[in-house]
Design an enzyme around this catalytic site. Structure first.
Site, PDB file in Angstrom:
ATOM      1  N   PHE B 128       0.859  -1.178   0.000  1.00  0.00           N
ATOM      2  CA  PHE B 128       0.000   0.000   0.000  1.00  0.00           C
ATOM      3  C   PHE B 128       0.896   1.228   0.000  1.00  0.00           C
ATOM      4  CE2 PHE B 128      -4.704   0.291   1.327  1.00  0.00           C
ATOM      5  CZ  PHE B 128      -5.091  -0.615   0.360  1.00  0.00           C
ATOM      6  N   GLN B 240      -8.168  14.157   4.553  1.00  0.00           N
ATOM      7  CA  GLN B 240      -7.556  13.352   3.497  1.00  0.00           C
ATOM      8  C   GLN B 240      -8.481  13.284   2.289  1.00  0.00           C
ATOM      9  OE1 GLN B 240      -6.755   8.830   3.763  1.00  0.00           O
ATOM     10  NE2 GLN B 240      -4.774   9.838   3.609  1.00  0.00           N
ATOM     11  N   HIS B 242      -8.952  11.278  -0.842  1.00  0.00           N
ATOM     12  CA  HIS B 242      -8.493  10.036  -1.454  1.00  0.00           C
ATOM     13  C   HIS B 242      -8.267  10.322  -2.933  1.00  0.00           C
ATOM     14  CE1 HIS B 242      -8.253   5.871  -2.709  1.00  0.00           C
ATOM     15  NE2 HIS B 242      -8.230   5.499  -1.439  1.00  0.00           N
ATOM     16  N   LEU B 256     -15.663   5.472  -3.441  1.00  0.00           N
ATOM     17  CA  LEU B 256     -14.267   5.051  -3.294  1.00  0.00           C
ATOM     18  C   LEU B 256     -13.838   4.019  -4.338  1.00  0.00           C
ATOM     19  CD1 LEU B 256     -11.658   5.039  -1.575  1.00  0.00           C
ATOM     20  CD2 LEU B 256     -12.681   3.213  -0.223  1.00  0.00           C
ATOM     21  N   GLU B 259      -7.469   1.932  -2.922  1.00  0.00           N
ATOM     22  CA  GLU B 259      -6.027   2.008  -3.175  1.00  0.00           C
ATOM     23  C   GLU B 259      -5.470   0.641  -3.582  1.00  0.00           C
ATOM     24  OE1 GLU B 259      -3.971   4.504  -0.467  1.00  0.00           O
ATOM     25  OE2 GLU B 259      -2.139   3.328  -0.492  1.00  0.00           O
ATOM     26  N   ARG B 290      -1.143   9.319  -0.128  1.00  0.00           N
ATOM     27  CA  ARG B 290      -2.410   9.769  -0.704  1.00  0.00           C
ATOM     28  C   ARG B 290      -2.427  11.268  -0.962  1.00  0.00           C
ATOM     29  NH1 ARG B 290      -6.775   6.010   2.650  1.00  0.00           N
ATOM     30  NH2 ARG B 290      -6.311   4.127   1.476  1.00  0.00           N
ATOM     31  N   HIS B 354     -12.202  11.974   1.977  1.00  0.00           N
ATOM     32  CA  HIS B 354     -12.219  10.587   2.431  1.00  0.00           C
ATOM     33  C   HIS B 354     -12.185  10.441   3.948  1.00  0.00           C
ATOM     34  CE1 HIS B 354     -11.652   6.333   2.179  1.00  0.00           C
ATOM     35  NE2 HIS B 354     -10.396   6.337   2.576  1.00  0.00           N
ATOM     36  N   ARG B 388      -3.060  10.167   6.459  1.00  0.00           N
ATOM     37  CA  ARG B 388      -3.174   8.789   6.926  1.00  0.00           C
ATOM     38  C   ARG B 388      -2.687   7.832   5.850  1.00  0.00           C
ATOM     39  NH1 ARG B 388      -6.864   4.841   6.208  1.00  0.00           N
ATOM     40  NH2 ARG B 388      -8.428   6.170   5.232  1.00  0.00           N
TER      41      ARG B 388
END
Lengths: 488, 551
Positions: B128, B240, B242, B256, B259, B290, B354, B388
């Site tokens: 990730f 955040q 996304h 969404l 990721e 991100r 997000h 994050r």
């Protein structure tokens, strides 16, 4: 933006005595979903409209409603003009909000043991197809069985199967499933077909649980008798008279030019209970240029065994049947029993193509029959409609002979071993069919499955006929009219 | 005790619930907290949705970060998280996160979670963004759903009382000490809940933005309720975005796109077919953090290199079809529903609001600045700093859910009595909605577009000031409830306005660019590690930004 007209179910038990459908004209954007229409109604027209939603992306299972009678997730289904939005078939709290608790509460939870064992990769792979359930209860809404008998529902059966595959669970889920109504499922496939996650509950959970129940000696006695009969005679019903196979030669040549050759798989019911219907079908085929080869050594397809979880003898049946056609170099096998067709298509791996008679007739085209002055309704056999995806073909054929009036496609109660194992349930579902048939005002009921035809006959005063029989009647009338003309 | 029922316009005496621990919220953190608290005394979980269906945990797709292999180390996870968080994270909270995440995933496995496994029966992990080790555990691309199914299963075995579809609108207090909450049921009747300890686990609030991944429950209730009760919040400017949200259909924009798509090898391309990430982060490319990827995509779109639908391409068509089918089934299914087969055609994506990194200030035990009020999950602040890492939120729900549940459970039993004045105030508040003038949905829409335009990915002082002015104006409007059943919507709208004002006020307080917070009107000569600033903080009594010694 476009404007669409929708009807929405409204009911507030605190002040309404009966529900009603309310019309709304709403503007929606391109690609809008049903949920966005509900938002538009709530925000622009009527803030008192109550409906549930949460994630908006098909992952939480809050927003299932019926769209034109079919359960869907409101957030994923595209909005259409003239759509009718109703709550699921569950107790209604207000408008589109239903009480989900009675069925959510019946879904079991894993009870871990003292010792932990990580599931192996193959166990994870086995569990996964049953794990994506979002508990939206679309399946519960669509299930005909639980409307007439106590049944925890398809979602609960799915979880029982998942738990029985999980090495971490310590409970006997099979016995639990039996007591929760495992044998009430008619294998109508409605739950699977409406599942937004496409979980094949009948095949991947219910039939597998029934097979596990069989190992525990929990198979219903009536189902055991059927299995014994199949072992001993190769047939799932006993002999009551001359069979179809005893009345026909191995090859039936058509009357005219040969358009195609098919092998015929007759199935136990048409062979031994309704042979005349199968003979009618042969007549229709001969008249339409279909050469039919009928291997006499064919046996039961095994469907009654698969549906009831008694699969030990299955492979023997499969290889006998497959060989019967392979030896004759047949490349297309035709079924006319919806259950056999579904089994050959979905549970067998055949080296030949399998087609239902409705498909065959339309594929090669039929001579137009005479029209009869009859109003008829058509009962969709579950194993034809959902098992084989055949909906339009029988309608097209029937409409050549009679006027067709539609009724909702709901299971008649004859499948899944329910007619033999749970006769009261089968009768209750049959009576539901009676009501729907009566509502249509039709003089005749047409179907395309021996189980349905046999069962519905007991639950209606109207004659019940097979598609082929109706076609044959159309031809006979045609012949009569031609003969009449000639005598004049 | 008498309680007013707006529906019947009568006082009722039976609408008071008491419990040792009251948990507000039914996502991953709330359910985990309730499971833990149940070991200490009678626990009640109140949810404005149906437990298991609300919140964002069930929508979380990609995964759960935990150090499980000998070749990985908690210290590396710690460093990755701090670096990703632009060194604004609370280091103590991060230490707890990385050290306890492995134990908490073990809990889930013991309770029946079905994570993907390797051939040697270990939990499988995928790479990730922003992490030097592939440490994101997953269950296909429905990891959060797997977790919440498992947690709710477990919850049912604990005897926790579950109150579904009750919306908490304020906390009850005796002095500063929190001793319960006031809620509204579906019909708009007031529910009074008294407890020795109360846990806020209400999740996030990016529904204050026009484009958001959040479920309908992400309306910032916990931030507002906590703030109104005088709790302190930190770093609320850290939102955040996304990088990859869906852009079509319009009404479902922001949905969404996990990721994990990039984790599995998905490529970002602009309309010219260029893998533009090479110009923004040539080393980490698509798997940069991100904040970086979101700004890169936003920049491409602003510079006219976006698609007709206002996105860039996210392409997996070069991957084996079976990999897409097995590892990204939810994505495949969702896009198919909208007419796109991602095996053959690239997705179109654009940034979407997000996650709120900020939130209630907590200790390592989940204690807020108010006695007997605990917070865990997205509603709390400090764990993720200014950005994050994907996969750290699901881990956070479990690590801090357990900690908050435990700490709340250990609170001593107290005499439970509700402050009648607070109940009357709540009654008064909701009754004014019947005389309101503006539908709450119109106010919400104005707020969402305002926030997207004025407090989005790229920010500057004057726009933030203007945005705050608009929010304050929206706060003067009187939301209208057509009936008592609409009271909750009005309260939720007020929570959204409060949360938005906290975001913008904090954004004005932070006069630097840091992580997800980018101030275009400010130039600075430090990198995040050497910033002189710490947390921004806001409460009813004070606001400001902490400074710190720079080494």
């Amino acid at each position: 933006m476009r404007e669409i007209s929708v009807k929405v179910f409204r009911f507030d038990p605190s002040c309404d005595t009966t529900p009603h459908l309310q019309n709304y004209l709403v503007s929606v954007k391109e690609g809008a979903r049903v949920l966005h229409v509900l938002h538009a109604i709530h925000d622009e027209h009527d803030p008192s409209l109550s409906y549930r939603y949460c994630c908006g992306s098909g992952q939480c299972g809050s927003c299932a409603v019926k769209l034109n009678g079919q359960p869907v997730l409101a957030c994923m289904e595209e909005a259409r003009d003239e759509m009718i939005i109703e709550p699921l078939d569950l107790p209604i709290k207000k408008d589109l909000i239903v009480d989900m608790d009675p069925y959510l509460d019946r879904i079991s939870s894993l009870v871990p043991g003292a010792e932990f064992r990580m599931p192996a990769p193959d166990e994870v792979e086995a569990i996964k197809p049953l794990r994506s359930c979002i508990e939206c209860l679309a399946c519960v809404s669509a299930c005909p069985a639980l409307k007439v008998i106590d049944f925890a529902g398809p979602a609960a059966m799915r979880e029982d199967m998942r738990l029985s595959l999980d090495p971490r669970d310590t409970c006997d889920r099979v016995t639990e499933a039996v007591s929760e109504g495992l044998f009430t499922c008619t294998s109508c496939q409605s739950c699977w077909k409406v599942c937004p996650k496409n979980i094949e509950i009948p095949g991947k959970a219910i039939e597998k649980l029934r097979a596990l129940a069989n190992r525990k000696g929990l198979t219903l006695p009536r189902h055991e008798e059927v299995e014994k009969l199949v072992r001993e005679t190769g047939r799932s019903v006993d002999r009551t008279g001359t069979t179809f196979l005893e009345q026909v030669p191995e090859i039936l040549e058509p009357y005219g030019e040969v358009k195609a050759t098919v092998g015929f798989f007759v199935g136990c019911m048409y062979n031994m209970r309704l042979p005349q219907t199968a003979l009618d079908a042969m007549e229709v085929l001969r008249r339409n240029g279909i050469r039919v080869i009928i291997p006499k050594e064919q046996v039961c397809c095994g469907s009654p065994l698969i549906r009831t979880g008694q699969v030990e003898f299955l492979d023997t049946l499969k290889s006998r049947n497959i060989n019967a056609y392979v030896f004759r170099n047949i490349d297309t096998v035709m079924t006319m029993c919806a259950g056999c067709g579904s089994t050959l298509k979905n549970d067998y791996q055949t080296p030949f193509k399998v087609m239902d008679i409705n498909e065959v007739l339309l594929r090669y085209g039929i001579e137009p029959p005479a029209r009869l002055p009859v109003k008829a309704t058509y009962h969709d056999p579950c194993h034809l409609l959902r098992g084989q995806g055949i909906r339009t073909q029988p309608r097209e054929l029937i409409s050549k002979v009679v006027d067709l009036v539609e009724m909702p496609a709901i299971c008649c109660g004859s499948g899944g071993g329910v007619r033999s194992g749970m006769p009261q349930e089968a009768a209750a579902l049959g009576e539901n069919r009676r009501n729907e048939i009566d509502k249509t005002g039709a003089d005749l009921v047409i179907s395309s499955c021996p189980f349905c035809e046999f069962h519905i006959k007991e639950h209606t005063d109207k004659p019940v006929k097979n598609v082929a029989t109706v076609l044959l009647e159309g031809y006979r009338e045609k012949d009569r009219r031609t003969a009449q003309k000639e005598t004049c | 005790m008498l309680v007013y029922d707006a529906r019947t316009n009568k006082m009722h005496s039976d609408a008071v619930d008491t419990a040792h621990v009251l948990v507000i919220g039914s996502g991953g953190a709330g359910v985990r907290a309730a499971i833990e608290a149940a070991g200490y005394g009678e626990t009640m979980l109140v949810s404005k949705t149906l437990t298991g269906k609300g919140g964002c945990t069930t929508m979380a797709e990609g995964g759960y970060n935990a150090v499980l292999r000998e070749t990985d180390a908690c210290e590396i996870h710690y460093e990755d998280t701090l670096k990703g968080g632009a060194y604004l994270n609370d280091p103590d909270l991060v230490q707890i996160l990385v050290h306890e995440a492995p134990q908490r995933i073990r809990d889930l496995l013991e309770w029946g979670a079905v994570f993907d496994v390797t051939d040697s029966c270990e939990v499988a992990q995928r790479p990730f963004g922003g992490q030097r080790f592939p440490r994101t555990c997953y269950a296909g691309d429905r990891t959060g759903h797997e977790m919440i199914s498992t947690l709710v299963d477990r919850l049912h075995g604990t005897g926790v009382r579950i109150e579904n579809e009750v919306t908490v609108i304020s906390l009850l207090q005796e002095g500063q000490r929190v001793n319960g909450a006031i809620g509204l049921d579906r019909q708009g009747a007031i529910r009074v809940m008294l407890a020795d300890a109360t846990i806020l686990a209400t999740g996030g609030g990016t529904r204050i933005y026009d484009i958001s991944t959040n479920s309908s429950s992400g309306t910032g209730d916990g931030y507002a309720i906590g703030y109104n009760a005088s709790a302190e919040l930190i770093d609320m400017e850290q939102i955040q975005f996304h990088p990859t949200g869906a852009v079509y259909p319009y009404d479902a924009r922001g949905r969404l796109v996990t990721e994990a798509v990039r984790g599995e090898g998905g490529l970002l391309k602009n309309v010219e077919g260029e893998r533009f990430m090479k110009r923004y982060d040539p080393e980490r490319m698509e798997l940069s953090t991100r904040d970086v990827v979101a700004r890169a995509i936003a920049t491409e779109i602003l510079e006219g290199k976006g698609t007709k639908n206002g996105g860039v391409y996210l392409d997996v068509t070069h991957l084996p079809r079976s990999q897409i089918e097995r590892r990204l089934p939810v994505m495949l299914e969702q896009f198919l529903k909208f007419g796109i087969d991602i095996r053959d055609v690239p997705m179109e994506v654009a940034p979407t609001a997000h996650h709120i990194m900020g939130g209630l200030r907590i200790t390592t035990r989940g204690e807020t600045t108010l006695p007997c009020l605990y917070a865990c999950g997205e509603v709390s602040g400090g764990v993720h700093g200014a950005n994050r890492l994907g996969g750290n939120a699901l881990a956070e729900t479990q690590v801090f859910g357990k900690r908050a549940g435990e700490a709340a459970g250990r609170v001593k039993e107290q005499k439970k009595a509700a402050d009648q004045k607070m109940i009357e105030d709540a009654e008064q508040r909701i009754c004014t909605f019947l005389q309101g003038e503006v539908p709450p949905s119109s106010i919400a829409r104005s707020l969402q577009t305002t926030m997207w335009e004025g407090a989005g990915i790229f920010r500057n002082g004057p726009d933030l000031q203007k945005t705050l002015g608009i929010i304050r104006h929206l706060q003067t409007l009187h939301p209208k409830a057509a009936s008592p059943a609409n009271f909750a919507e009005c309260c939720i709208l007020q929570n959204m306005l409060t949360t938005a004002s906290l975001v913008v006020r904090s954004a004005l307080l932070r006069k630097e660019s840091r992580g997800a917070h980018l101030r275009r009107d400010i130039s600075q000569n430090w990198d995040p590690e050497h910033s002189p600033y710490g947390h921004t903080y806001l409460s009813l009594s004070r606001e400001g930004i902490e400074t710190r010694a720079v080494t």
